[in-house]
Structure formats: C-alpha cells, structure tokens
Design a protein around this motif. Sequence first.
Motif, PDB file in Angstrom:
ATOM      1  N   ILE A  14       0.857  -1.188   0.000  1.00 26.58           N
ATOM      2  CA  ILE A  14       0.000   0.000   0.000  1.00 26.58           C
ATOM      3  C   ILE A  14       0.887   1.229   0.000  1.00 26.58           C
ATOM      4  O   ILE A  14       1.695   1.428   0.916  1.00 26.58           O
ATOM      5  N   HIS A  15       0.709   2.055  -1.036  1.00 27.23           N
ATOM      6  CA  HIS A  15       1.533   3.251  -1.209  1.00 27.23           C
ATOM      7  C   HIS A  15       0.705   4.537  -1.203  1.00 27.23           C
ATOM      8  O   HIS A  15       1.239   5.608  -0.986  1.00 27.23           O
ATOM      9  N   THR A  16      -0.622   4.436  -1.446  1.00 31.65           N
ATOM     10  CA  THR A  16      -1.460   5.625  -1.581  1.00 31.65           C
ATOM     11  C   THR A  16      -2.747   5.493  -0.756  1.00 31.65           C
ATOM     12  O   THR A  16      -3.117   4.393  -0.331  1.00 31.65           O
ATOM     13  N   ASP A  36       4.368   6.566   4.057  1.00 29.73           N
ATOM     14  CA  ASP A  36       3.446   7.302   4.924  1.00 29.73           C
ATOM     15  C   ASP A  36       2.255   7.733   4.069  1.00 29.73           C
ATOM     16  O   ASP A  36       2.411   8.045   2.885  1.00 29.73           O
ATOM     17  N   ILE A  37       1.066   7.760   4.678  1.00 31.11           N
ATOM     18  CA  ILE A  37      -0.135   8.148   3.937  1.00 31.11           C
ATOM     19  C   ILE A  37      -0.851   9.270   4.677  1.00 31.11           C
ATOM     20  O   ILE A  37      -1.160   9.138   5.861  1.00 31.11           O
ATOM     21  N   GLU A  41      -6.458  15.071   2.403  1.00 26.92           N
ATOM     22  CA  GLU A  41      -7.059  15.411   1.103  1.00 26.92           C
ATOM     23  C   GLU A  41      -8.151  14.413   0.728  1.00 26.92           C
ATOM     24  O   GLU A  41      -9.206  14.790   0.222  1.00 26.92           O
ATOM     25  N   ALA A  42      -7.921  13.125   0.989  1.00 27.52           N
ATOM     26  CA  ALA A  42      -8.917  12.094   0.656  1.00 27.52           C
ATOM     27  C   ALA A  42     -10.211  12.288   1.436  1.00 27.52           C
ATOM     28  O   ALA A  42     -11.290  11.959   0.944  1.00 27.52           O
ATOM     29  N   THR A  78       3.383   6.049   8.996  1.00 31.43           N
ATOM     30  CA  THR A  78       2.335   6.853   9.629  1.00 31.43           C
ATOM     31  C   THR A  78       1.172   7.062   8.662  1.00 31.43           C
ATOM     32  O   THR A  78       1.368   7.327   7.484  1.00 31.43           O
ATOM     33  N   ILE A  79      -0.036   6.947   9.231  1.00 30.38           N
ATOM     34  CA  ILE A  79      -1.258   7.349   8.521  1.00 30.38           C
ATOM     35  C   ILE A  79      -1.769   8.583   9.256  1.00 30.38           C
ATOM     36  O   ILE A  79      -2.037   8.516  10.450  1.00 30.38           O
TER      37      ILE A  79
END
Length: 166
Positions: A14-16, A36-37, A41-42, A78-79
């Motif tokens: 998972i990159h995005t 890190d994500i 914005e999402a 980190t998220i």
Amino acid sequence: FAGGQGTPGNPYLIHTAEQLNKMRNYLSSHFILDNDIDLEEACSPGGLAYNSGAGWLPVGTETEADMFIGNFDGAGHTISGLLINRPQTNFVGLFGRIGQNATIKNVKLTNVNIYGNENTGGLAGQLNGLAGRITVQKVSVTGAVKGYHCTGGLLGSSYASDISQT
C-alpha cells in the motif's frame, strides 16, 4: 495495489490513500505499508473518502461476515489526517471491526479526528477475537476520538485480543 499478491509471503503493498481504501475489498488478505499516507485530502470535499462529509468509511463493517480478518503491517509508517464524522454509526475507526486471528502492527495514526456512536476508536471500533485471538503490536494513535459508549483513543472495545507495545 503497488505490488504483492495479498499472501503472508507476498503481501499487498500500500503506497497511496486509494490503495489503503481498497483494503475493504480484501478483508482476509495480508497488507504492508511502504509509504506514509496522509488522508487529509482524501477526507476533504471532492476526495475519495469524503462521503458527503461523513469521511472515511471504516474497513470491516458492523456485521461479523464483513470484519477485517487479515494482517496489516504498517512497517513503521504513519497514517495521518484520518477524518470520520459518523455520530450515528457503531464500530468506527480506521477499521470498524477486526476479527479472528487478525494482526495489526507497526503503524502510527496521527492527527485523527473521529466521531462515532458505540464502539469507537482511533485504530478500530472493536476487536472481536472470540473465534481466534487478535494481535495488535506497536500501534499508536494521536488526535481526537469521540463516541457515546465503548470509546477509546486506540480501541472502542476488545474481546480475546493481545495488545502490546513490544
């Protein structure tokens, strides 16, 4: 995903934010963050997790058939910026419900802003390991979490789970 096959030896990468959101379609798979994500914005208007202002839809919903039962390794990443505004919804967090034999480890959630009803937490609304123990290791959450019953910064409630920082 950015790679992998969702297996223990070859987890999905998972990159995005889009790939993190896609986890909900593979509830019994294995995942590893490779970046890190930032979800700010999402979770904003026009973003993939805005949902008319309700924000992120938790991975693994209220029903036992739809719990997350896979493995998620944050690999020390980190998220940040997780926003959930679902005051009428139970089982609220990055994950709604985590079940049998799942493992969540090595991830930091920062700057969360979460508002749910019952079973609300930063990481998960509920760990339900009655059918097989759940492991949570080296996970931290900072920010604001608000709910009405069974609410906590990390977890809303937990059954048959091993939680540790080591």
